[in-house]
Design an enzyme around this catalytic site. Structure first.
Site, PDB file in Angstrom:
ATOM      1  N   CYS A 124      12.778  -7.341   9.202  1.00 47.86           N
ATOM      2  CA  CYS A 124      12.638  -6.824   7.830  1.00 47.86           C
ATOM      3  C   CYS A 124      13.743  -7.331   6.914  1.00 47.86           C
ATOM      4  O   CYS A 124      13.701  -7.107   5.702  1.00 47.86           O
ATOM      5  CB  CYS A 124      12.607  -5.297   7.831  1.00 47.86           C
ATOM      6  SG  CYS A 124      11.209  -4.622   8.735  1.00 47.86           S
ATOM      7  N   HIS A 169       3.880  -4.639   2.527  1.00 46.73           N
ATOM      8  CA  HIS A 169       3.185  -3.476   3.083  1.00 46.73           C
ATOM      9  C   HIS A 169       2.051  -3.056   2.154  1.00 46.73           C
ATOM     10  O   HIS A 169       2.114  -3.282   0.942  1.00 46.73           O
ATOM     11  CB  HIS A 169       4.136  -2.276   3.204  1.00 46.73           C
ATOM     12  CG  HIS A 169       5.253  -2.469   4.157  1.00 46.73           C
ATOM     13  ND1 HIS A 169       5.108  -2.366   5.523  1.00 46.73           N
ATOM     14  CD2 HIS A 169       6.565  -2.761   3.948  1.00 46.73           C
ATOM     15  CE1 HIS A 169       6.273  -2.583   6.104  1.00 46.73           C
ATOM     16  NE2 HIS A 169       7.173  -2.819   5.171  1.00 46.73           N
ATOM     17  N   HIS A 177       8.949  -9.294   3.249  1.00 49.18           N
ATOM     18  CA  HIS A 177       7.675  -9.005   3.908  1.00 49.18           C
ATOM     19  C   HIS A 177       6.973  -7.940   3.073  1.00 49.18           C
ATOM     20  O   HIS A 177       7.568  -7.335   2.189  1.00 49.18           O
ATOM     21  CB  HIS A 177       7.904  -8.510   5.350  1.00 49.18           C
ATOM     22  CG  HIS A 177       8.648  -7.218   5.405  1.00 49.18           C
ATOM     23  ND1 HIS A 177      10.014  -7.126   5.178  1.00 49.18           N
ATOM     24  CD2 HIS A 177       8.225  -5.953   5.631  1.00 49.18           C
ATOM     25  CE1 HIS A 177      10.391  -5.866   5.273  1.00 49.18           C
ATOM     26  NE2 HIS A 177       9.323  -5.119   5.541  1.00 49.18           N
ATOM     27  N   HIS A 195       9.160  -6.488   0.007  1.00 57.96           N
ATOM     28  CA  HIS A 195      10.575  -6.176  -0.123  1.00 57.96           C
ATOM     29  C   HIS A 195      11.352  -6.828   1.002  1.00 57.96           C
ATOM     30  O   HIS A 195      10.788  -7.286   1.990  1.00 57.96           O
ATOM     31  CB  HIS A 195      10.825  -4.665  -0.156  1.00 57.96           C
ATOM     32  CG  HIS A 195      10.483  -3.934   1.101  1.00 57.96           C
ATOM     33  ND1 HIS A 195      10.901  -2.663   1.346  1.00 57.96           N
ATOM     34  CD2 HIS A 195       9.761  -4.289   2.193  1.00 57.96           C
ATOM     35  CE1 HIS A 195      10.455  -2.250   2.522  1.00 57.96           C
ATOM     36  NE2 HIS A 195       9.764  -3.222   3.052  1.00 57.96           N
ATOM     37  N   GLU A 247       4.769   3.934   4.634  1.00 58.67           N
ATOM     38  CA  GLU A 247       5.036   2.497   4.651  1.00 58.67           C
ATOM     39  C   GLU A 247       4.124   1.807   5.658  1.00 58.67           C
ATOM     40  O   GLU A 247       3.644   0.704   5.432  1.00 58.67           O
ATOM     41  CB  GLU A 247       6.501   2.255   5.001  1.00 58.67           C
ATOM     42  CG  GLU A 247       6.916   0.811   4.915  1.00 58.67           C
ATOM     43  CD  GLU A 247       8.392   0.637   5.144  1.00 58.67           C
ATOM     44  OE1 GLU A 247       9.060   0.126   4.236  1.00 58.67           O
ATOM     45  OE2 GLU A 247       8.877   1.021   6.223  1.00 58.67           O
ATOM     46  N   ASP A 293       3.043  -2.140  -7.920  1.00 57.36           N
ATOM     47  CA  ASP A 293       1.915  -2.798  -7.261  1.00 57.36           C
ATOM     48  C   ASP A 293       1.990  -4.320  -7.432  1.00 57.36           C
ATOM     49  O   ASP A 293       2.183  -4.829  -8.533  1.00 57.36           O
ATOM     50  CB  ASP A 293       0.593  -2.284  -7.832  1.00 57.36           C
ATOM     51  CG  ASP A 293      -0.604  -2.742  -7.016  1.00 57.36           C
ATOM     52  OD1 ASP A 293      -0.487  -2.880  -5.781  1.00 57.36           O
ATOM     53  OD2 ASP A 293      -1.680  -2.955  -7.624  1.00 57.36           O
ATOM     54  N   HIS A 294       1.857  -5.011  -6.312  1.00 57.55           N
ATOM     55  CA  HIS A 294       1.906  -6.469  -6.248  1.00 57.55           C
ATOM     56  C   HIS A 294       3.211  -7.026  -6.818  1.00 57.55           C
ATOM     57  O   HIS A 294       3.223  -8.055  -7.480  1.00 57.55           O
ATOM     58  CB  HIS A 294       0.677  -7.096  -6.924  1.00 57.55           C
ATOM     59  CG  HIS A 294      -0.548  -6.959  -6.083  1.00 57.55           C
ATOM     60  ND1 HIS A 294      -1.302  -5.807  -6.086  1.00 57.55           N
ATOM     61  CD2 HIS A 294      -1.117  -7.789  -5.190  1.00 57.55           C
ATOM     62  CE1 HIS A 294      -2.303  -5.948  -5.239  1.00 57.55           C
ATOM     63  NE2 HIS A 294      -2.207  -7.136  -4.675  1.00 57.55           N
TER      64      HIS A 294
END
Length: 137
Positions: free
Chosen positions: A35, A43, A41, A16, A126, A81-82
């Site tokens: 960020c 997580h 970037h 994100h 996070e 996810d991904h």
């Protein structure tokens, strides 16, 4: 009748960019720092879903954990996810995907899928030090 809190954990990876259209580029950079990078970037998130309900005297459970696992997978993990949250997830195209906003959105998704009044809390890790907690308030 006994009330029990039950937690189920899931993990997912997503990227994100923290950026608010309501702020100037300078304000975004100052507030979100690295960020706010244009390329974003990522997580490795940990999602905890806590439900609360009456203990069934016949079964000894609040909810079948296999069903809870599937609801979490279908309602949240499969959608994020991904993914690049800003680009790939409809809700975050216009909403800054902070951990706080993510916890609220995940609550909304889970609340639609779970039996009424069972969802108690959503915790989104996070990082190992940053956790957003939401209880539908």
């Amino acid at each position: 009748m006994s009330i029990v809190y039950l937690s189920r954990r899931a993990t997912f990876c997503a990227s994100h960019r923290l950026h608010s259209e309501k702020l100037s580029p300078a304000e975004n950079k100052k507030l979100f720092g690295k960020c706010n990078s244009a390329n974003g970037h990522g997580h490795n998130y940990i999602l905890e879903v806590i439900i609360c309900g009456q203990l069934n005297p016949k079964t000894g459970i609040v909810m079948d954990l296999t069903k809870l696992k599937k609801i979490i997978e279908d309602s949240v993990v499969a959608r994020v996810d991904h993914k690049n949250l800003n680009l790939d997830v409809r809700e975050f195209k216009s909403l800054n995907p902070t951990a706080e906003n993510m916890a609220v959105v995940f609550w909304e998704w889970l609340e639609e899928a779970l039996p009424k009044d069972l969802l108690y809390e959503v915790r989104l890790h996070e990082t190992e030090n940053n956790i957003a907690i939401y209880r539908g308030e």
